[in-house]
Enzyme design. Structure first.
Site, mmCIF file in Angstrom:
data_model
loop_
_atom_site.group_PDB
_atom_site.id
_atom_site.type_symbol
_atom_site.label_atom_id
_atom_site.label_comp_id
_atom_site.label_asym_id
_atom_site.label_seq_id
_atom_site.Cartn_x
_atom_site.Cartn_y
_atom_site.Cartn_z
ATOM 1 N N ASP A 24 -4.097 -2.562 3.889
ATOM 2 C CA ASP A 24 -4.289 -1.818 2.638
ATOM 3 C C ASP A 24 -5.332 -0.723 2.761
ATOM 4 O O ASP A 24 -5.283 0.288 2.065
ATOM 5 C CB ASP A 24 -4.669 -2.773 1.503
ATOM 6 C CG ASP A 24 -3.453 -3.575 1.103
ATOM 7 O OD1 ASP A 24 -3.193 -4.618 1.740
ATOM 8 O OD2 ASP A 24 -2.725 -3.133 0.195
ATOM 9 N N ALA A 61 0.800 -1.232 0.000
ATOM 10 C CA ALA A 61 0.000 0.000 0.000
ATOM 11 C C ALA A 61 0.838 1.290 0.000
ATOM 12 O O ALA A 61 0.679 2.135 -0.898
ATOM 13 C CB ALA A 61 -0.983 -0.038 1.165
HETATM 14 O O1 MRU Z 1 -1.056 -7.237 -3.429
HETATM 15 P P1 MRU Z 1 0.003 -6.555 -2.610
HETATM 16 O O2 MRU Z 1 1.309 -7.288 -2.603
HETATM 17 O O3 MRU Z 1 0.153 -5.109 -2.980
HETATM 18 O O4 MRU Z 1 -0.563 -6.594 -1.129
HETATM 19 C C1 MRU Z 1 0.194 -6.039 -0.108
HETATM 20 C C2 MRU Z 1 -0.391 -6.228 1.241
HETATM 21 O O5 MRU Z 1 -1.459 -6.756 1.411
HETATM 22 C C3 MRU Z 1 0.370 -5.626 2.387
HETATM 23 O O6 MRU Z 1 0.195 -6.381 3.547
HETATM 24 C C4 MRU Z 1 -0.161 -4.202 2.639
HETATM 25 O O7 MRU Z 1 -0.154 -3.463 1.463
HETATM 26 C C5 MRU Z 1 0.615 -3.495 3.661
HETATM 27 S S1 MRU Z 1 2.198 -3.008 3.099
HETATM 28 C C6 MRU Z 1 2.973 -2.097 4.297
#
Ligand code: MRU
Length: 345
Positions: free
Chosen positions: A237, A48
């Protein structure tokens, strides 16, 4: 950190291509806003906060390249770029938060003219990046007291330096505890189907020489039953105003397992991941990705032809299952609606 997730290079945005990890450490140079958008969409960069930073830098890149000195034209072109960024991925609110910060700067073009606005947009993107790194460190400082020597900590997906401007949120807490001299073991969920735990979190922890054990997602319950896990910490997210939290698919199951075994379950996230406009997690848009991510592995079929697959990229953990949300402003506990409001969310 021994690597840089994302860097502003003046005429391009350089990012560590996360699709290639852990086999290859290769940097990707994006020279246009569209190539940044493509990198977000295809998950060369993901997580995110990191996609928020990337979107802002992509807009800054476009601001540099647009030739027109007419405020109206400049604004119209950049609004189109903002829309392109906003359409890359729907769930992580940090993306929209960063685009909105850039839009606020852009709106000043009619007052201050194109040159000043161009400069402002670049500075704003760099500020979003720098702030993110500082905020991650504060999250780490605020959360490190939850970790004790001898603990077993379970994490899901990648909420590390790779998912942010640097340092990380859930892994930031782990790094801060390590920096205090605490010794513990981290259990890493592989995180099907995109394997962010296996490919990215395990890679980061190996780089940082933190003892890590990789498990497949369906092993978490057994570890908990054996008493090997004292704490679960994950990223987020998007967090609705009642504390319901969207994070990588599988987080919800982990939260239920944690409750069944009496293990504290924490979310670590910057306040830019809060979305106070949403009453509950029911309203969080959940990205559904290509079925091929489930039926294939790196292009190789692992399921019979013709079978359907379900591939939501995120799920929502109800606030009742969350012990606390570790933010740069402190650890926020229940009732979330009141306490998140209190910190200005
Ligand atoms: O699909 P992604 O790899 O973008 O998903 C990322 C996540 O779910 C993380 O846990 C979230 O973005 C937190 S990152 C600090």
């Amino acid at each position: 950190m021994k690597f840089k997730t994302i860097e502003w290079k003046g005429d391009r945005v350089r990012m560590l291509d996360q699709r290639r990890l852990p086999q290859e450490v290769r940097y990707l140079d994006c020279r246009s806003a569209s190539s940044v958008a493509e990198a977000i969409r295809t998950m060369a960069i993901r997580g995110a906060p990191a996609i928020g930073v990337a979107a802002a830098m992509g807009i800054a890149l476009a601001a540099k390249r647009i030739r027109s000195n007419q405020p109206k034209m400049f604004q119209k072109n950049l609004e189109r770029v903002c829309d392109e960024m906003s359409q890359t991925r729907p769930t992580a609110v940090n993306l929209f938060w960063a685009v909105n910060r850039m839009k606020k700067m852009l709106n000043l073009v009619h007052v201050d003219g194109v040159e000043k606005t161009r400069h402002r947009l670049i500075q704003e993107a760099l500020r979003i990046y720098k702030e993110d790194v500082e905020i991650n460190k504060k999250i780490g400082e605020n959360g490190k007291r939850l970790i004790h020597s001898g603990d077993g900590i379970l994490t899901h997906c990648n909420a590390g330096a790779l998912a942010t401007g640097g340092f990380g949120t859930a892994l930031g807490v782990i790094y801060a505890a390590r920096d205090e001299g605490k010794q513990f073991e981290v259990f890493v969920d592989e995180t099907r189907p995109m394997l962010q735990g296996c490919r990215l979190t395990a890679w980061e922890l190996v780089q940082e020489k933190i003892p890590a054990t990789l498990i497949t997602d369906n092993m978490a319950g057994v570890l908990m039953k054996k008493g090997l896990v004292n704490l679960v910490v994950v990223g987020a997210d998007r967090i609705a105003r009642n504390g319901d939290t969207a994070n990588k698919i599988g987080t919800y199951s982990l939260a239920i397992l944690s409750k069944a075994h009496g293990i504290p379950f924490y979310v670590a996230a910057p306040t830019s991941t809060l979305d106070p406009s949403l009453v509950s997690g029911e309203e969080i848009p959940i990205e559904e990705r290509d079925m091929a991510e489930v039926t294939h592995f790196r292009g190789y079929p692992i399921a019979p032809k013709g079978v359907k697959a379900f591939n939501p990229a995120f799920d929502v953990t109800p606030h009742s299952l969350i012990h606390g949300i570790i933010t740069e402003k402190g650890i926020i506990g229940k009732p979330y609606e009141r306490n998140l409001k209190r910190i200005g969310a």
